[in-house]
Motif scaffolding. Structure first.
Motif, PDB file in Angstrom:
ATOM      1  N   GLU A   1       0.832  -1.209   0.000  1.00  0.00           N
ATOM      2  CA  GLU A   1       0.000   0.000   0.000  1.00  0.00           C
ATOM      3  C   GLU A   1       0.867   1.260   0.000  1.00  0.00           C
ATOM      4  O   GLU A   1       0.570   2.227  -0.702  1.00  0.00           O
ATOM      5  N   LYS A   2       1.949   1.216   0.765  1.00  0.00           N
ATOM      6  CA  LYS A   2       2.873   2.342   0.777  1.00  0.00           C
ATOM      7  C   LYS A   2       3.465   2.553  -0.621  1.00  0.00           C
ATOM      8  O   LYS A   2       3.580   3.690  -1.101  1.00  0.00           O
ATOM      9  N   LYS A   3       3.843   1.458  -1.261  1.00  0.00           N
ATOM     10  CA  LYS A   3       4.426   1.523  -2.595  1.00  0.00           C
ATOM     11  C   LYS A   3       3.416   2.107  -3.588  1.00  0.00           C
ATOM     12  O   LYS A   3       3.754   2.980  -4.392  1.00  0.00           O
ATOM     13  N   GLN A   4       2.173   1.648  -3.508  1.00  0.00           N
ATOM     14  CA  GLN A   4       1.132   2.146  -4.412  1.00  0.00           C
ATOM     15  C   GLN A   4       0.846   3.632  -4.164  1.00  0.00           C
ATOM     16  O   GLN A   4       0.635   4.397  -5.108  1.00  0.00           O
ATOM     17  N   ASN A   5       0.851   4.048  -2.903  1.00  0.00           N
ATOM     18  CA  ASN A   5       0.661   5.471  -2.582  1.00  0.00           C
ATOM     19  C   ASN A   5       1.800   6.306  -3.157  1.00  0.00           C
ATOM     20  O   ASN A   5       1.578   7.394  -3.689  1.00  0.00           O
ATOM     21  N   HIS A   6       3.012   5.791  -3.036  1.00  0.00           N
ATOM     22  CA  HIS A   6       4.174   6.497  -3.573  1.00  0.00           C
ATOM     23  C   HIS A   6       4.070   6.612  -5.097  1.00  0.00           C
ATOM     24  O   HIS A   6       4.315   7.691  -5.663  1.00  0.00           O
ATOM     25  N   ILE A   7       3.697   5.537  -5.748  1.00  0.00           N
ATOM     26  CA  ILE A   7       3.545   5.544  -7.209  1.00  0.00           C
ATOM     27  C   ILE A   7       2.486   6.553  -7.620  1.00  0.00           C
ATOM     28  O   ILE A   7       2.682   7.352  -8.545  1.00  0.00           O
ATOM     29  N   ALA A   8       1.351   6.547  -6.911  1.00  0.00           N
ATOM     30  CA  ALA A   8       0.275   7.483  -7.235  1.00  0.00           C
ATOM     31  C   ALA A   8       0.715   8.931  -7.026  1.00  0.00           C
ATOM     32  O   ALA A   8       0.423   9.813  -7.843  1.00  0.00           O
ATOM     33  N   SER A   9       1.450   9.188  -5.946  1.00  0.00           N
ATOM     34  CA  SER A   9       1.945  10.543  -5.685  1.00  0.00           C
ATOM     35  C   SER A   9       2.915  10.983  -6.772  1.00  0.00           C
ATOM     36  O   SER A   9       2.871  12.132  -7.233  1.00  0.00           O
ATOM     37  N   GLU A  10       3.788  10.095  -7.180  1.00  0.00           N
ATOM     38  CA  GLU A  10       4.765  10.416  -8.216  1.00  0.00           C
ATOM     39  C   GLU A  10       4.063  10.667  -9.553  1.00  0.00           C
ATOM     40  O   GLU A  10       4.422  11.594 -10.286  1.00  0.00           O
ATOM     41  N   GLN A  11       3.046   9.871  -9.874  1.00  0.00           N
ATOM     42  CA  GLN A  11       2.296  10.086 -11.112  1.00  0.00           C
ATOM     43  C   GLN A  11       1.588  11.443 -11.085  1.00  0.00           C
ATOM     44  O   GLN A  11       1.568  12.161 -12.086  1.00  0.00           O
ATOM     45  N   LYS A  12       1.048  11.797  -9.931  1.00  0.00           N
ATOM     46  CA  LYS A  12       0.369  13.079  -9.781  1.00  0.00           C
ATOM     47  C   LYS A  12       1.364  14.227  -9.954  1.00  0.00           C
ATOM     48  O   LYS A  12       1.067  15.226 -10.612  1.00  0.00           O
TER      49      LYS A  12
ATOM     50  N   ALA B   1       1.330  17.044 -12.967  1.00  0.00           N
ATOM     51  CA  ALA B   1       1.321  18.489 -12.703  1.00  0.00           C
ATOM     52  C   ALA B   1       2.428  19.184 -13.499  1.00  0.00           C
ATOM     53  O   ALA B   1       2.221  20.278 -14.045  1.00  0.00           O
ATOM     54  N   ILE B   2       3.585  18.557 -13.585  1.00  0.00           N
ATOM     55  CA  ILE B   2       4.687  19.123 -14.371  1.00  0.00           C
ATOM     56  C   ILE B   2       4.308  19.162 -15.844  1.00  0.00           C
ATOM     57  O   ILE B   2       4.498  20.173 -16.528  1.00  0.00           O
ATOM     58  N   ARG B   3       3.747  18.048 -16.349  1.00  0.00           N
ATOM     59  CA  ARG B   3       3.310  18.010 -17.755  1.00  0.00           C
ATOM     60  C   ARG B   3       2.292  19.096 -18.040  1.00  0.00           C
ATOM     61  O   ARG B   3       2.350  19.784 -19.065  1.00  0.00           O
ATOM     62  N   ALA B   4       1.338  19.267 -17.133  1.00  0.00           N
ATOM     63  CA  ALA B   4       0.301  20.287 -17.318  1.00  0.00           C
ATOM     64  C   ALA B   4       0.931  21.677 -17.342  1.00  0.00           C
ATOM     65  O   ALA B   4       0.515  22.544 -18.127  1.00  0.00           O
ATOM     66  N   GLY B   5       1.930  21.904 -16.512  1.00  0.00           N
ATOM     67  CA  GLY B   5       2.626  23.189 -16.513  1.00  0.00           C
ATOM     68  C   GLY B   5       3.336  23.449 -17.826  1.00  0.00           C
ATOM     69  O   GLY B   5       3.276  24.556 -18.372  1.00  0.00           O
ATOM     70  N   PHE B   6       3.998  22.430 -18.360  1.00  0.00           N
ATOM     71  CA  PHE B   6       4.671  22.597 -19.649  1.00  0.00           C
ATOM     72  C   PHE B   6       3.654  22.794 -20.761  1.00  0.00           C
ATOM     73  O   PHE B   6       3.869  23.599 -21.674  1.00  0.00           O
ATOM     74  N   ASP B   7       2.528  22.084 -20.699  1.00  0.00           N
ATOM     75  CA  ASP B   7       1.476  22.280 -21.698  1.00  0.00           C
ATOM     76  C   ASP B   7       0.953  23.716 -21.650  1.00  0.00           C
ATOM     77  O   ASP B   7       0.714  24.341 -22.687  1.00  0.00           O
ATOM     78  N   ARG B   8       0.796  24.237 -20.447  1.00  0.00           N
ATOM     79  CA  ARG B   8       0.315  25.617 -20.278  1.00  0.00           C
ATOM     80  C   ARG B   8       1.335  26.605 -20.856  1.00  0.00           C
ATOM     81  O   ARG B   8       0.955  27.574 -21.509  1.00  0.00           O
ATOM     82  N   LEU B   9       2.623  26.363 -20.619  1.00  0.00           N
ATOM     83  CA  LEU B   9       3.648  27.222 -21.213  1.00  0.00           C
ATOM     84  C   LEU B   9       3.558  27.189 -22.737  1.00  0.00           C
ATOM     85  O   LEU B   9       3.697  28.223 -23.393  1.00  0.00           O
ATOM     86  N   CYS B  10       3.325  26.007 -23.293  1.00  0.00           N
ATOM     87  CA  CYS B  10       3.213  25.882 -24.751  1.00  0.00           C
ATOM     88  C   CYS B  10       2.029  26.685 -25.282  1.00  0.00           C
ATOM     89  O   CYS B  10       2.068  27.198 -26.399  1.00  0.00           O
ATOM     90  N   GLU B  11       0.975  26.811 -24.485  1.00  0.00           N
ATOM     91  CA  GLU B  11      -0.182  27.613 -24.884  1.00  0.00           C
ATOM     92  C   GLU B  11       0.116  29.109 -24.790  1.00  0.00           C
ATOM     93  O   GLU B  11      -0.385  29.888 -25.588  1.00  0.00           O
ATOM     94  N   LEU B  12       0.925  29.510 -23.827  1.00  0.00           N
ATOM     95  CA  LEU B  12       1.154  30.926 -23.553  1.00  0.00           C
ATOM     96  C   LEU B  12       2.285  31.545 -24.360  1.00  0.00           C
ATOM     97  O   LEU B  12       2.228  32.729 -24.705  1.00  0.00           O
TER      98      LEU B  12
END
Length: 140
Positions: free
Chosen positions: A30-41, A45-56
């Protein structure tokens, strides 16, 4: 002498306080799965930030997902915008307009960036000279 203190349910066998949680502990899986989920999140967020920069930032559309390119072009664009602001502030002041400090503050950012770039270029020239090489003054 002091009286022996009464024992509570939180007390361990030796009478010392122990945290008593009604929540079950997470398993290693469960700890491992929580860590994986946190890392994916975090990555999303980083991808979304770069996508936003590409829009701006003009010119970033259709250049793929090179984060280095996006960052480089974003800095270039920001410097261009700050230089335009500097020109507008100077133009306004030359016409006798009082420009509020909060509108001049971003220009100071550009001046610090330019000073840092100049220092880095000078450092590179000195290091090259020490190695017996010469760098042209117009090299960036």
């Amino acid at each position: 002498m002091s009286e022996p203190r009464s024992r509570s349910p939180q007390d361990g066998e030796n009478g010392q306080s122990v945290l008593h949680d009604d929540k079950p502990r997470l398993t290693e899986e469960e700890k491992k799965q929580n860590h994986i989920a946190s890392e994916q999140k975090r990555r999303e967020a980083i991808r979304a930030g770069f996508d936003r920069l590409c829009e701006l930032v003009p010119g970033l559309e259709g250049h793929g997902r090179s984060e280095g390119f996006v960052l480089k072009e974003t800095v270039k664009y920001m410097k261009e915008q700050l230089a335009k602001r500097r020109e507008l502030v100077q133009l306004a002041e030359n016409r006798g307009v009082t420009v509020p400090d909060h509108l001049k503050e971003p220009v100071k950012i550009l001046e610090r960036l330019e000073a840092k770039q100049k220092d880095l270029q000078e450092k590179a020239r000195l290091e090259a000279r020490e190695r017996g090489q010469d760098l042209d003054d117009d090299e960036s």
